[in-house]
Design a protein around this motif. Sequence first.
Motif, short mmCIF file in Angstrom:
data_model
loop_
_atom_site.label_atom_id
_atom_site.label_comp_id
_atom_site.label_asym_id
_atom_site.label_seq_id
_atom_site.Cartn_x
_atom_site.Cartn_y
_atom_site.Cartn_z
N ASP A 124 37.47 -19.86 93.72
CA ASP A 124 38.76 -20.49 94.05
C ASP A 124 38.80 -21.88 93.43
N ASN A 125 39.94 -22.51 93.49
CA ASN A 125 40.11 -23.84 92.88
C ASN A 125 40.12 -24.95 93.92
N GLY A 126 39.40 -24.71 95.03
CA GLY A 126 39.33 -25.70 96.09
C GLY A 126 38.30 -26.78 95.79
N PRO A 127 37.95 -27.57 96.78
CA PRO A 127 37.00 -28.67 96.58
C PRO A 127 35.55 -28.21 96.47
N GLY A 128 35.31 -26.94 96.72
CA GLY A 128 33.94 -26.44 96.64
C GLY A 128 33.21 -26.59 97.96
N PHE A 129 32.02 -26.01 98.01
CA PHE A 129 31.22 -26.08 99.22
C PHE A 129 30.54 -27.42 99.36
N THR A 130 30.42 -27.88 100.58
CA THR A 130 29.62 -29.06 100.91
C THR A 130 28.68 -28.69 102.04
N SER A 131 27.75 -29.57 102.31
CA SER A 131 26.82 -29.28 103.41
C SER A 131 27.57 -29.15 104.73
N GLN A 132 28.64 -29.93 104.89
CA GLN A 132 29.42 -29.83 106.12
C GLN A 132 30.13 -28.48 106.22
N THR A 133 30.59 -27.98 105.05
CA THR A 133 31.27 -26.69 105.04
C THR A 133 30.31 -25.59 105.47
N PHE A 134 29.10 -25.60 104.95
CA PHE A 134 28.11 -24.60 105.33
C PHE A 134 27.87 -24.63 106.84
N GLN A 135 27.71 -25.80 107.38
CA GLN A 135 27.38 -25.90 108.79
C GLN A 135 28.54 -25.53 109.68
N SER A 136 29.76 -25.82 109.23
CA SER A 136 30.93 -25.56 110.06
C SER A 136 31.26 -24.09 110.18
N ASP A 137 30.79 -23.29 109.28
CA ASP A 137 31.09 -21.86 109.33
C ASP A 137 29.80 -21.07 109.16
N SER A 138 28.81 -21.41 109.96
CA SER A 138 27.49 -20.79 109.81
C SER A 138 27.53 -19.29 110.07
N LEU A 139 28.40 -18.84 110.98
CA LEU A 139 28.47 -17.41 111.28
C LEU A 139 28.88 -16.61 110.04
N GLY A 140 29.93 -17.09 109.33
CA GLY A 140 30.38 -16.38 108.14
C GLY A 140 29.34 -16.34 107.05
N LEU A 141 28.66 -17.49 106.84
CA LEU A 141 27.63 -17.55 105.80
C LEU A 141 26.41 -16.73 106.17
N ASN A 165 24.36 -15.83 94.55
CA ASN A 165 24.26 -17.29 94.56
C ASN A 165 25.66 -17.88 94.76
N ILE A 166 25.69 -19.07 95.36
CA ILE A 166 26.94 -19.78 95.62
C ILE A 166 26.88 -21.12 94.91
N GLN A 167 27.87 -21.37 94.07
CA GLN A 167 27.91 -22.61 93.30
C GLN A 167 29.21 -23.35 93.59
N SER A 168 29.23 -24.61 93.24
CA SER A 168 30.42 -25.42 93.49
C SER A 168 30.76 -26.20 92.22
N PHE A 169 31.59 -25.57 91.34
CA PHE A 169 32.06 -26.22 90.11
C PHE A 169 33.57 -26.31 90.21
N ALA A 170 34.06 -27.43 90.67
CA ALA A 170 35.52 -27.59 90.85
C ALA A 170 36.08 -26.42 91.63
N GLY A 171 35.38 -26.06 92.68
CA GLY A 171 35.78 -24.92 93.49
C GLY A 171 34.56 -24.12 93.89
N CYS A 172 34.78 -23.15 94.74
CA CYS A 172 33.70 -22.26 95.18
C CYS A 172 33.54 -21.12 94.19
N VAL A 173 32.30 -20.83 93.82
CA VAL A 173 32.01 -19.69 92.95
C VAL A 173 30.89 -18.88 93.60
N PHE A 174 31.20 -17.67 93.96
CA PHE A 174 30.21 -16.77 94.57
C PHE A 174 30.00 -15.59 93.64
#
Length: 400
Positions: free
Chosen positions: A350-367, A382-391
């Motif tokens: 997606d073209n969002g802000p990408g994953f951050t450590s806070q994002t991971f922690q806030s939705d731990s169930l989904g991850l 693998n999950i990357q964050s290049f100007a958005g989330c890339v899974f």
Amino acid sequence: MGFLDKTDTFGHLGVKTSYHPWEVSLTRKLNFLSLVGVFNVIITLLLFLSIGIHDFVTECLITLCVGPMVVVLNIKRNYIWAAYLFYGIGISLFFLLTLKMGIDSYVILYYFPILVSLIQVFGRKETLKHLFIIAFLFFMSIVGIVIAYKNDFNSIQYTIDSLLKLKLVNILSAFFLTVVLICIITIENLKQETLIKNTLREKEILLAEVFHRVKNNMNIVTSLLNLKKFSTKSEEVKQALEECRERVFSMALVHQIIYSNKNITSLNFKEYIEKLVGESVNSIGGIEKADVEFDTESIELPLFYAIPCGLILNELITNSFKHAQIPGKKLRIEITFKNVNDNLLIRFSDNGPGFTSQTFQSDSLGLDLIKSLAEQIDAVYNIQSFAGCVFEMQFTNKKL
């Protein structure tokens, strides 16, 4: 009807309730083959006697006494013992008759129907070793005949007229036996094919009904979750209920597509992705808030992989709508599903802000769910964050 009932009863002698369709057919074949063999020996013996040849009465009478034991073994033991007895009798009888009559009598022609029936009866992977054993005995009897012929074994000497009659009897009898055996085997094979088709059809109907009921039950669950979501005032509860509803829906959609396509083993995952994303986008944000681009191939995916992959995509889509929305910027999602170097690739971005450590922690169930599902199908991700989330996730479709 009485005659048909008796014939059917004879055909099922020795058939046990635990037998597979092919075992039922094999047992019936042995029963009928033994009956035809006994009948053929009686006719051949009468023909021998009618032309004044009495040298084979003993062998034929012994065969007539032992032959019915094939059916008895089918009842008391199993078809393997019965088969060894049947072919043991046939090989022994024709071996002795060939030695006594000589090769010029054409009695060796009887080996042809025996060989044809052997291949048809035991030509399965479950009985292949028995086919090799009996074929070896068959081959050794031929070797014995050749050795006896090479060493001028003293067979019975016949006049030219008697030898011609013997040839005629053996040719006709062997031809009759071959035709009858082929007819019996063909009829039994057709019955077996029909039985297998009917059995498979019944299982397909039952499985389709199971998928249909599972789909309906899951739809009921999603409806109940929807009702509960609209009846609560807590936004946090509403969000949790919606996430649960989407997860249930992603699984229900698998069963819905399978039931609709009448394929109970796999589904076209491209079709599934498009339906899943369309429903998810409409229920979460609407098409005016997100653009979705697909780069997918039509690949049949077994259920073992389809349900985990569907749940993973659902989690990713949900996460994008929760965390990738940038004010003033329309959300764009790209989904790839294709075959790459004999592995299946699923790529979500997606073209969002990408994953951050806070994002991971806030939705731990989904991850945690994504990680667990990826491990379930032995996928590398693998999950990357290049100007958005890339899974990205790759796995081998071992069920193909």
